[in-house]
Enzyme design. Structure first.
Site: not given
Ligand code: SF4
Length: 477
Positions: A6, A355-356, A392, A451, A454
Site C-alpha cells: 500500500c 524485465d524488472d 515475502c 533486504c 525473497c
Molecule cells: S526484498 Fe523481498 S522479502 Fe524483502 S521486503 Fe522486499 S519484497 Fe519483501
C-alpha cells in the site's frame, strides 16, 4: 484478515486550508502502490473508504472535499498481501479516537492478536492493521503517549510498517519501522504552511511540496499546531530497505534513501550489461513500464539499439494497471492480454527483453509468446532482480512458495538448474537474472542495509523463521 503493502499519506496545514484535495492528489500519485481500495480520514468522523482506483470516484471529489473538509487528514491506497480484497479491509481504520493507515505486513499477527483480548485471528475476520491498532490503542491508554506505546509495540510486533495516524485532536503522526523496510518521506509546502508525510516523494510532487528528507527508521513524527516534533521509538541501527522497491515497486520520479528511482534503474541496466554483455543482440526492449529505464541503461552501456517492442494498451480497462500486484490470477492474465507487440520492430531480430522481476512467470510467458508470434529470431530475457524463491513477509504479495516460477518439488536443484527450469517454462532462448551485489552496487546502498530475503531465504532481517503457508491460508481466498 489483510496485510498490505500500500501507500500512505498524512497532511497537516497550520493555516485554515482544506487539505482534502491534496490528500486525493497525493493518493493518486501513490496509486501504483495499491489499486484495490482507497480511503481518507479526518478528525472526529468515520473514515471514508472506496473500492477501486481513486480516479474512479472523480465525480464525487467535490462532494468528498466539502463533506470531509479539514486542515489535517490521512489517506491510504490499498493492495492486500494477506486477506480478502473487500471494502471492510480498506483503510484508514479507526480504533477509539485513533485513525490508522498502514503500509507493510505484520508477520506475527496471530501472536499479537493474543495480546488484544485473545480473539482468534483468521484472514476472514480481521486485518493485521486492525490488530496492531487495537494493541497500540491499549498501550497508549496504559502508557499515555504514542511514542512510548510504539517503543513497546515494536518489541511485540514483527514485520514491516510505515504508519500514518490521526488523532481526534487533529494531530497527524508518521512512524517508520526500525529497519526501514518500506519507504517514507517528509515534505513541506511553505505557501500553505503544511507538512506532508507519504510513502514516496511522488506524493509530495503531486501537491507542489518539497522533499525535506526520508523519515528515519524508528522515528515518530508529530505534526500539529505546535509545529513538527520528532522522537525515536527505536535506536536500532541495522537497516533492511526493501530492494524490490528500487527495481519494481516505487514510482520512477520518487527519491528514496537519497536515490532517484529512475536513475537507479538505469544504473541497474548498465550494471546488468557489464555482467551479461549480449553483444550479438540486435535490439533491447523493455517490458512496460517499470523496466524501461533499466533497458535503456543496458542498451546504452553496450551500444545496442533500444526500442519499444511492447506497448500497453492504455485505453483498455486493465492496460494501465500492473499485473503483479493484482490480487486475482484471472485479472493478471487479463492484463497481459493488453500488452501489444510491434512486429515491425521485432521481426527477424535477436531481442533482449529486460524485465524488472520474474515472480509467477505469467507475464513473461505471455510476452515471449507474443514476441515469437511477431517473428523474433531469438529471445533473451534479462531480469533486473535476483531469482525470487521465498515468500515475502514484509509487505509484497507473493505469499506462497508454490506460486513462484522458481518453485520446485525438491531441494536438490542448483541455482543454475532452477534458472534453466524457469527459462524452459517461460519459453525464452536465454534467461539471466541480476544478483544482489550487482543490484545493491547499482542502487548505491550497502548490500547489508538492504533486504533480499525473497531471494536468499534469510529471514534474519525480520527476525522470524516462517512456516510457509498456502495462498488460501494467507489470504483466505
Ligand atoms: S526484498 Fe523481498 S522479502 Fe524483502 S521486503 Fe522486499 S519484497 Fe519483501
Amino acid at each position: 484478515m489483510v496485510k498490505e503493502n500500500c501507500g500512505v499519506v498524512g497532511i497537516f496545514s497550520n493555516e485554515d486550508v482544506n487539505v482534502i484535495p491534496m490528500v486525493i492528489d497525493s493518493l493518486r500519485a501513490l496509486q501504483h502502490r495499491g489499486q484495490e481500495a482507497w480511503g481518507i480520514a479526518i478528525p472526529n468522523k468515520a473514515p471514508l473508504k472506496k473500492i477501486g482506483l481513486v480516479s474512479a470516484s472523480s465525480n464525487e471529489f467535490k462532494k468528498i472535499t466539502e463533506e470531509y473538509s479539514s486542515h489535517s487528514a490521512i489517506g491510504h491506497v490499498r493492495y492486500s498481501t494477506v486477506g480478502k480484497s473487500q471494502l471492510e479491509n480498506a483503510q484508514p481504520l479507526k480504533v477509539k479516537d485513533l485513525c490508522i493507515a498502514h503500509n507493510g505486513t505484520i508477520a506475527n499477527v496471530e501472536e499479537l492478536s493474543n495480546l488484544v483480548g485473545g480473539c482468534t485471528f483468521t484472514p476472514q475476520n480481521a486485518s493485521d492493521t486492525l490488530v496492531a491498532a487495537q494493541r497500540l490503542v491499549s498501550l497508549i491508554s496504559e502508557n499515555g503517549k504514542l511514542g512510548s506505546a510504539l517503543s513497546i509495540l515494536k518489541n511485540e510486533m514483527v514485520g514491516s510498517y510505515c504508519f500514518t495516524f490521526l488523532s481526534d485532536d487533529d494531530a497527524v503522526y508518521a512512524a517508520r519501522d526500525p529497519k526501514g523496510f518500506r519507504p517514507m518521506v517528509l515534505g513541506h509546502k511553505e505557501s500553505q504552511s503544511l507538512h506532508i508525510v507519504a510513502s514516496e516523494s511522488s506524493a509530495l510532487s503531486a501537491i507542489g511540496a518539497k522533499l525535506v528528507r526520508d523519515v528515519s527508521p524508528g522515528e515518530l513524527i508529530k505534526i500539529s499546531s505546535d509545529g513538527l516534533e520528532t522522537e525515536m521509538f527505536s535506536e536500532e541501527k541495522q537497516r533492511a530497505h526493501c530492494s524490490f522497491e528500487f527495481t519494481y515497486f516505487a514510482q520512477p520520479s520518487s527519491k528514496m534513501e537519497g536515490t532517484n528511482i529512475y536513475l537507479a534503474r538505469k544504473r541497474i541496466g548498465q550494471f546488468l550489461a557489464k555482467k551479461y554483455p549480449l553483444k550479438d543482440a540486435d535490439l533491447v526492449i523493455p517490458v512496460p513500464d517499470s523496466a524501461r529505464p533499466a533497458a535503456l541503461g543496458y542498451a546504452q552501456e553496450l551500444g545496442i539499439q533500444f526500442d519499444e517492442g511492447l506497448l500497453k494498451d492504455r485505453y483498455s480497462k486493465k492496460g494501465p494497471l500492473r499485473s503483479f500486484i493484482e490480487p486475482h490470477q484471472s485479472d493478471r492474465v487479463e492484463i497481459n492480454r493488453w500488452i501489444i507487440p510491434i512486429p515491425e520492430v521485432i521481426e527477424g531480430k535477436h531481442v533482449v527483453v529486460i524485465d524488472d522481476s520474474l515472480v509467477r512467470g505469467t507475464s513473461s510467458k505471455a510476452i515471449i509468446k507474443a514476441l515469437r508470434r511477431s517473428g523474433a529470431k531469438k529471445i533473451s530475457m534479462m531480469i533486473t532482480y535476483p531469482p525470487i524463491k521465498y515468500p515475502c513477509y514484509a509487505g509484497i504479495d507473493f505469499p506462497s512458495q508454490e506460486e513462484l516460477a522458481t518453485f520446485t518439488d525438491s531441494k536438490e536443484y542448483s541455482e543454475q538448474e532452477i534458472i534453466e527450469k524457469v527459462r524452459n517454462d517461460i519459453g525464452a532462448d536465454f534467461l539471466a537474472y541480476n544478483d544482489a551485489e550487482n543490484l545493491a552496487n547499482a542502487v548505491g546502498i550497502p548490500i547489508d542495509s538492504m533486504c533480499f530475503t525473497c531471494s536468499t531465504g534469510n529471514y534474519e532481517p525480520l527476525g522470524i523463521t516462517p512456516a510457509f503457508k498456502t495462498r488460501k491460508e494467507m489470504k483466505g481466498d
